[in-house]
Scaffold this active site. Structure first.
Site, PDB file in Angstrom:
ATOM      1  CE  LYS A   1      -5.339 -45.113  10.472  1.00 44.36           C
ATOM      2  NZ  LYS A   1      -5.012 -43.731  10.843  1.00 44.36           N
TER       3      LYS A   1
ATOM      4  CE  LYS B   1     -13.116 -47.095   7.012  1.00 50.43           C
ATOM      5  NZ  LYS B   1     -11.621 -47.149   6.989  1.00 50.43           N
TER       6      LYS B   1
END
Length: 300
Positions: free
Chosen positions: A173, A242
């Site tokens: 991911k 992030k």
């Protein structure tokens, strides 16, 4: 066959559609409010049960789906004073957040000692796909556990890729998001440089759309650029930063030089530092343009 009881934490842009599909497809569903009550109240009206704490959710469920922001939020829900683990019972936790793979593997190891199995199942695509039940899901976990929970994941997934042991889902991911945020940065810089030369976003799009450089990400990004549709790609710049920070940590732990990742991260860090954290990713194009003294908005 009696269906397992499913709990859900994280009813945000992605989670609310995912939870609704689990409920619509016949699974007993309990939900916990995390940030907003709007989605909770809608799901309760449709037949879900609300609980007051993560511990209560664990006590009433067999499988818990988490769709929160990242590793700190996952740890708080799982390991907090009234967290899932405090219930002291066997559980399977499906972590659909985008988290730090190292932290995911460490948490999974700690939970195993308490009879809890954690698998990672991060997502790709958009909130519209979450509502439609057509998300891409990358699943890391032991094959027998993945097989057990696969019918639940299939409620909101159009495509599932089993990536290997727990932690590999979050790893792939991050690589997926590296590509996506890399595209966002490239588009933004190319548009600003084009604007410096007098080329409009409309001309840019006429060249790219339908050609070899076109893709689904390009289309949602440019729906904002061309139509100013703020909701075309609902992924916050703070979340992009992030994820790129997680990627930097992963690269450092792997002793891997990642100069392109650093450049992409710095683009989003600059936007966050300028107060754009809550803007969506396509709006990076405006930040880059303004920083270079140009605008991508057509003059009246």
């Amino acid at each position: 066959m009696t269906k397992e009881r499913v709990g859900f934490v994280g009813l945000g842009l992605m989670g609310r559609g995912m939870a609704r599909n689990i409920l619509k497809k016949g699974w007993p569903l309990a939900v916990l409010a995390h940030r907003s009550r709007t989605a909770v109240e809608a799901l309760v009206a449709e037949g879900a049960t609300e609980v007051s704490s993560a511990r209560a959710l664990a006590e009433s469920c067999d499988v818990i789906v988490l769709c929160v922001t990242g590793s700190p939020e996952v740890a708080a829900v799982v390991d907090g004073p009234e967290g899932l683990a405090s219930a002291g019972k066997p559980l399977v936790i499906i972590d659909c957040s985008t988290s730090d793979p190292a932290q995911t593997m460490a948490l999974a190891s700690r939970l195993t000692e308490r009879g809890i199995t954690l698998i990672d199942a991060p997502l790709s695509r958009t909130p519209k796909d979450a509502e439609a039940g057509t998300l891409d899901v990358m699943v890391g976990g032991a094959p027998e556990i993945v097989a057990r929970v696969r019918p639940i994941i299939d409620c909101f997934a159009g495509r599932v890729v089993e990536t290997g042991p727990t932690g590999t889902g979050h790893t792939i991911k991050l690589l997926n998001n590296f590509l996506a945020m890399g595209y966002a940065t490239l588009y933004s810089e190319a548009l600003a440089l084009g604007a410096k030369a007098g080329l409009s976003p409309q001309v840019f799009d006429q060249v790219i759309r339908g050609g070899r450089m076109d893709c689904g990400f390009y289309q949602t990004f440019f729906k904002y650029v061309l139509e100013r549709d703020r909701n075309a790609h609902q992924f916050a710049i703070r979340n992009a930063l992030k994820d790129m920070t997680y990627l930097a940590g992963f690269a450092a732990a792997s002793e891997f030089a990642n100069p392109l990742g650093a450049a992409v991260r710095n683009s989003f860090a600059g936007a966050v530092g300028a107060g754009k954290a809550e803007d969506y990713v396509p709006m990076l194009s405006d930040f880059i343009a303004e920083a270079n003294g140009v605008s991508l908005v057509p003059k009246d």
